[in-house]
Design an enzyme around this catalytic site. Structure first.
Site, mmCIF file in Angstrom:
data_model
loop_
_atom_site.group_PDB
_atom_site.id
_atom_site.type_symbol
_atom_site.label_atom_id
_atom_site.label_comp_id
_atom_site.label_asym_id
_atom_site.label_seq_id
_atom_site.Cartn_x
_atom_site.Cartn_y
_atom_site.Cartn_z
ATOM 1 N N SER A 136 -6.170 2.085 5.911
ATOM 2 C CA SER A 136 -6.113 0.797 5.332
ATOM 3 C C SER A 136 -5.443 0.767 4.041
ATOM 4 O O SER A 136 -4.769 -0.061 3.844
ATOM 5 C CB SER A 136 -7.315 0.134 5.537
ATOM 6 O OG SER A 136 -7.821 0.162 6.761
ATOM 7 N N PHE A 155 -15.453 -4.538 -2.185
ATOM 8 C CA PHE A 155 -16.080 -3.393 -2.249
ATOM 9 C C PHE A 155 -16.030 -2.539 -3.571
ATOM 10 O O PHE A 155 -16.799 -1.975 -4.231
ATOM 11 C CB PHE A 155 -15.978 -2.334 -1.023
ATOM 12 C CG PHE A 155 -16.189 -2.909 0.323
ATOM 13 C CD1 PHE A 155 -17.134 -3.934 0.265
ATOM 14 C CD2 PHE A 155 -15.187 -2.537 1.248
ATOM 15 C CE1 PHE A 155 -17.487 -4.409 1.814
ATOM 16 C CE2 PHE A 155 -15.479 -3.018 2.320
ATOM 17 C CZ PHE A 155 -16.420 -3.950 2.714
ATOM 18 N N GLU A 192 -19.340 3.210 -1.018
ATOM 19 C CA GLU A 192 -18.604 2.976 -2.410
ATOM 20 C C GLU A 192 -19.424 3.221 -3.711
ATOM 21 O O GLU A 192 -18.743 3.657 -4.680
ATOM 22 C CB GLU A 192 -18.321 1.465 -2.368
ATOM 23 C CG GLU A 192 -17.353 1.245 -0.977
ATOM 24 C CD GLU A 192 -17.980 0.894 0.310
ATOM 25 O OE1 GLU A 192 -19.568 1.047 0.343
ATOM 26 O OE2 GLU A 192 -17.417 0.446 1.240
ATOM 27 N N ARG A 213 0.875 -1.092 -0.037
ATOM 28 C CA ARG A 213 0.001 -0.072 0.134
ATOM 29 C C ARG A 213 0.769 1.271 -0.094
ATOM 30 O O ARG A 213 0.505 2.391 -0.405
ATOM 31 C CB ARG A 213 -0.971 -0.116 1.242
ATOM 32 C CG ARG A 213 -0.356 -0.234 2.590
ATOM 33 C CD ARG A 213 -1.321 -0.216 3.568
ATOM 34 N NE ARG A 213 -0.754 -0.677 4.921
ATOM 35 C CZ ARG A 213 -1.465 -0.825 5.893
ATOM 36 N NH1 ARG A 213 -2.556 -0.647 6.238
ATOM 37 N NH2 ARG A 213 -0.714 -1.188 7.114
ATOM 38 N N ARG A 261 -2.663 -5.423 0.911
ATOM 39 C CA ARG A 261 -2.265 -4.282 1.476
ATOM 40 C C ARG A 261 -0.683 -4.111 2.002
ATOM 41 O O ARG A 261 -0.269 -3.126 2.029
ATOM 42 C CB ARG A 261 -3.103 -3.891 2.499
ATOM 43 C CG ARG A 261 -4.740 -3.378 2.062
ATOM 44 C CD ARG A 261 -5.367 -3.045 3.307
ATOM 45 N NE ARG A 261 -5.650 -4.024 4.226
ATOM 46 C CZ ARG A 261 -5.622 -3.862 5.578
ATOM 47 N NH1 ARG A 261 -5.294 -2.623 6.105
ATOM 48 N NH2 ARG A 261 -5.903 -4.816 6.418
#
Length: 321
Positions: free
Chosen positions: A43, A89, A64, A16, A173
């Site tokens: 996150s 999502f 979203e 990330r 991530r």
């Protein structure tokens, strides 16, 4: 040029952070780039982008579908929106918005899905995207990429930013292995053959690339020569590379951190069926939901580790006959 590291170790930079740093550099070159987050900037690692460009970062909250539609609108206004959230999502929840507001409308939207596959770990089955690649593959004119380490991420993100159209970039991530030497460069749509081999080809993507390399080492100890391909562009697939590997090794194993239904394995199988029928085996999730657990447990639970890949290679070699 692609250079595999002599010693593959845990990367010092989380994916990330590699992603966000690459996005910041791209945004410095192009003021049209904006970021949309869905209450997950910590996150997804995009807090640094907000700090660097406070007027170009938007948090729409846990909405979203609105965020994705907003990305389509921003693109229509001439911006280049990067829409971030967890992979479930970013695809399943907003599918109609991607289709209508982004792809069907011919917009220039970049969709970033974090925590792909078993990397969702303790977030569990509700948050574990196995179906995301299959969903996005069947949508027209969408490019799907999955960088396998931070070096590749830094090479791929500028291309995503500079290439018009809808992109889906999926990634874990957090911590991954660093496979490539700094300075290695990659071109979207062109697979990287990272280990030579003549008996079987292991076509892997994302976090499965390191598992394929480990499997190749195990097979080498048995006298089996396994080629390893990093197929980081799932769509459009590098069909020339697939057909060349099929012709030269006569056996294929696909390795993916996602469902084999509609994912990389399906894409490779379609290519083989159309152009060069070849014995093939799949390593990936087999028509199952995710579950809660450490990533190491989940990799074993769903058969994604090097021993499973090596066994698939043995099976396909028996079929190759």
């Amino acid at each position: 040029m692609v250079t595999l590291r002599d010693s593959i170790q845990v990367a010092p930079e989380e994916m990330r952070h590699a992603y966000c740093n690459a996005l910041i550099e791209a945004a410095r070159r192009d003021e049209r780039i904006v970021a949309i987050d869905c209450d997950l900037s910590n996150s997804c690692g995009t807090k640094a982008f907000r700090k660097a460009f406070p007027g170009r970062a938007f948090n729409v909250g846990i909405a979203e579908q609105n965020g994705c539609a907003m990305a389509g609108g921003l693109s229509a206004a001439g911006m280049i929106p990067f829409f971030h959230t967890f992979a479930v999502f970013a695809t399943r929840r907003v599918y109609d918005q991607i289709f209508l507001s982004c792809a069907y409308a011919g917009q220039n939207v970049k969709i970033i899905g974090c925590d792909a596959g078993v990397s969702a770990a303790f977030n569990g089955g509700t948050h574990m995207a196995f179906e995301d690649v299959g969903l996005m593959r069947v949508m027209p004119h969408v490019t799907i990429v999955e960088p396998s380490d931070p070096v590749m991420m830094r090479s791929i993100v500028p291309q995503v930013a500079e290439t018009p159209g809808v992109f889906y970039l999926r990634m874990p991530r957090k911590t991954v292995y660093q496979l490539y030497e700094e300075g290695s460069s990659f071109t979207i749509g062109q697979a990287a053959v990272i280990r030579p081999g003549s008996d079987v080809t292991l076509i892997a993507v994302g976090m499965e690339v390191v598992q394929a390399l480990r499997a190749a080492e195990q097979l080498a100890a048995e006298g089996i020569s396994a080629r390893v391909v990093d197929m980081f562009t799932i769509k459009p697939l590098d069909t020339d590379c697939v057909c060349r590997c099929a012709a030269e090794t006569g056996a294929i194993v696909t390795c993916e951190n996602e469902s084999i239904l509609g994912g990389l394995g399906s894409a490779v199988a379609e290519t083989l069926a159309e152009h060069c029928p070849t014995p093939m085996e799949w390593v990936g999730v087999r028509d199952e939901f995710g579950e809660v657990g450490p990533q190491s447990y989940l990799e074993e639970r769903f058969g994604l580790t090097a021993p499973h890949i090596a066994e698939a290679a043995r099976r396909v070699l028996r079929r190759k006959g």
